[in-house]
Design an enzyme around this catalytic site. Structure first.
Site, short mmCIF file in Angstrom:
data_model
loop_
_atom_site.label_atom_id
_atom_site.label_comp_id
_atom_site.label_asym_id
_atom_site.label_seq_id
_atom_site.Cartn_x
_atom_site.Cartn_y
_atom_site.Cartn_z
N ASP A 215 -0.48 -1.88 7.08
CA ASP A 215 -0.52 -1.86 5.62
C ASP A 215 -1.25 -3.11 5.12
OD1 ASP A 215 -0.02 -1.01 3.01
OD2 ASP A 215 1.84 -2.15 2.89
N SER B 222 5.03 -8.39 6.23
CA SER B 222 6.11 -7.49 6.64
C SER B 222 6.98 -8.23 7.64
CB SER B 222 5.52 -6.19 7.20
OG SER B 222 6.53 -5.24 7.43
N HIS C 81 7.50 -6.44 2.64
CA HIS C 81 8.30 -5.26 2.95
C HIS C 81 9.74 -5.69 3.24
CE1 HIS C 81 4.38 -3.21 4.48
NE2 HIS C 81 4.49 -3.15 3.16
#
Length: 336
Positions: free
Chosen positions: A131, A12, A39
């Site tokens: 995540d 991310s 992401h």
């Protein structure tokens, strides 16, 4: 150790330069398939694979639905689609978001664990919140290898730090060493894939993979949904069930939205911020209207009535101040 010919990578915020550094250092003879969830905003489609191909990495492309998986290639999840690997092919899905993301890291890692067992190496790089932690735990449960970027060398250390807390990680490395490990793991002698989950765990894993693919959009059983809890899904407002995967808490609603504890806290905070901002807008409009009416009566030389409206506007303004203080105390959720 068996050969790891399925490499799944999740990143991310702060992960882009690390992905580039790792993958552009792999040799052209690298004989494993690589899958990436990064992401990114929708406007960044094509950004990652363009940079990889310019820097002479293995061939990289945005994954397509039902694409044949080949060794020595890089498959990147497209914006707003989960990337799932299944029976030698890539699958794309607009199934329920997980941890507020689509694509999310966990569906990719989970599908890799389910379909390829001990042939999988999972890599968690720089990023906010957590995540990918649940998916990395599943990779370990199925006999795969768990790798995280050293949080001390991560631009945003939260994702690798959470993974270290919740998963029995095999390797914690600085970015400059990860490609060497992947080369080593991909060159080991190949063994048949295996899974080490119990039948119940394997059923839940399969169920979660099916939900991500939208093949089974509703979750009804307590085994798949978890025991009913006191929290509400921030996205669809349905009750959330609580699941424990290793030492990692997850919350899931009947529509399949999944949140880790930290991501649920962040989503609730986002909702509170929206509600407070909406309330502040309404209060400010009330203040403006009260002062406007007060001005009307003041111009009509009805000072007693005007004063009452001005006083009410002043009291209402105090509410705005309290709400602003509450808003200032909210910790913003960092997504990218």
């Amino acid at each position: 150790m068996s050969k790891k010919d399925i490499i799944v990578i999740g990143a991310s915020a702060g992960g882009f330069p690390v992905i580039i550094d790792i993958l552009t250092k792999l040799p052209a003879t690298f004989n494993a398939s690589i899958f990436i969830v990064w992401h990114m905003p929708a406007v960044a489609e094509g950004f990652l694979h363009t940079h990889l191909n310019k820097n002479h990495s293995l061939p990289a492309s945005v994954a397509a639905e039902n694409e044949l998986i080949r060794p020595g290639r890089i498959y990147i999840a497209p914006p707003d689609n989960h990337l799932i690997i299944q029976e030698g092919r890539t699958r794309l899905s607009t199934g329920p978001k997980e941890n507020g993301f689509r694509p999310a890291i966990d569906p990719l890692f989970r599908s890799a664990a389910l379909n390829y067992g001990n042939r999988v190496a999972g890599v968690i790089l720089s990023g906010a919140l957590d995540d990918g932690v649940a998916g990395l735990w599943m990779i370990k449960e199925c006999g795969g290898v768990a790798i995280v970027q050293d949080p001390g060398d991560a631009a945003v250390p939260s994702m690798p730090a959470h993974a270290l807390q919740a998963v029995d990680v095999d390797y914690c490395l600085p970015p400059g060493s990860i490609h060497l490990l992947l080369i080593k793991l991909a060159s080991e002698e190949k063994e048949p894939g295996r899974q080490v989950l119990t039948p119940v765990q394997n059923t839940i894993l399969y169920r979660q993979a099916e939900i991500a693919l939208q093949n089974s959009p509703k979750v009804s059983s307590e085994a798949a949904l978890g025991a009913p809890g006191q929290f509400t899904c921030p996205e669809c407002k349905q009750p959330l069930g609580e699941l424990k995967e290793g030492g990692h808490l997850q919350y899931k609603c009947p529509d399949g939205h999944v949140y880790s504890a930290d991501n649920l806290l962040g989503a609730i905070g986002d909702n509170i911020t929206t509600i407070v901002k909406t309330a502040m807008k309404g209060i400010n409009e009330s203040i403006a209207l009260l002062n406007h009416i007060g001005d009307h009566f003041a111009h009509a030389n009805m000072t007693h009535i005007a004063a009452a409206y001005f006083c009410r506007a002043k009291e209402t303004a105090k509410q705005t101040s309290c709400l602003q203080d509450a808003l200032d105390m909210m910790v913003p959720r960092k997504v990218f």
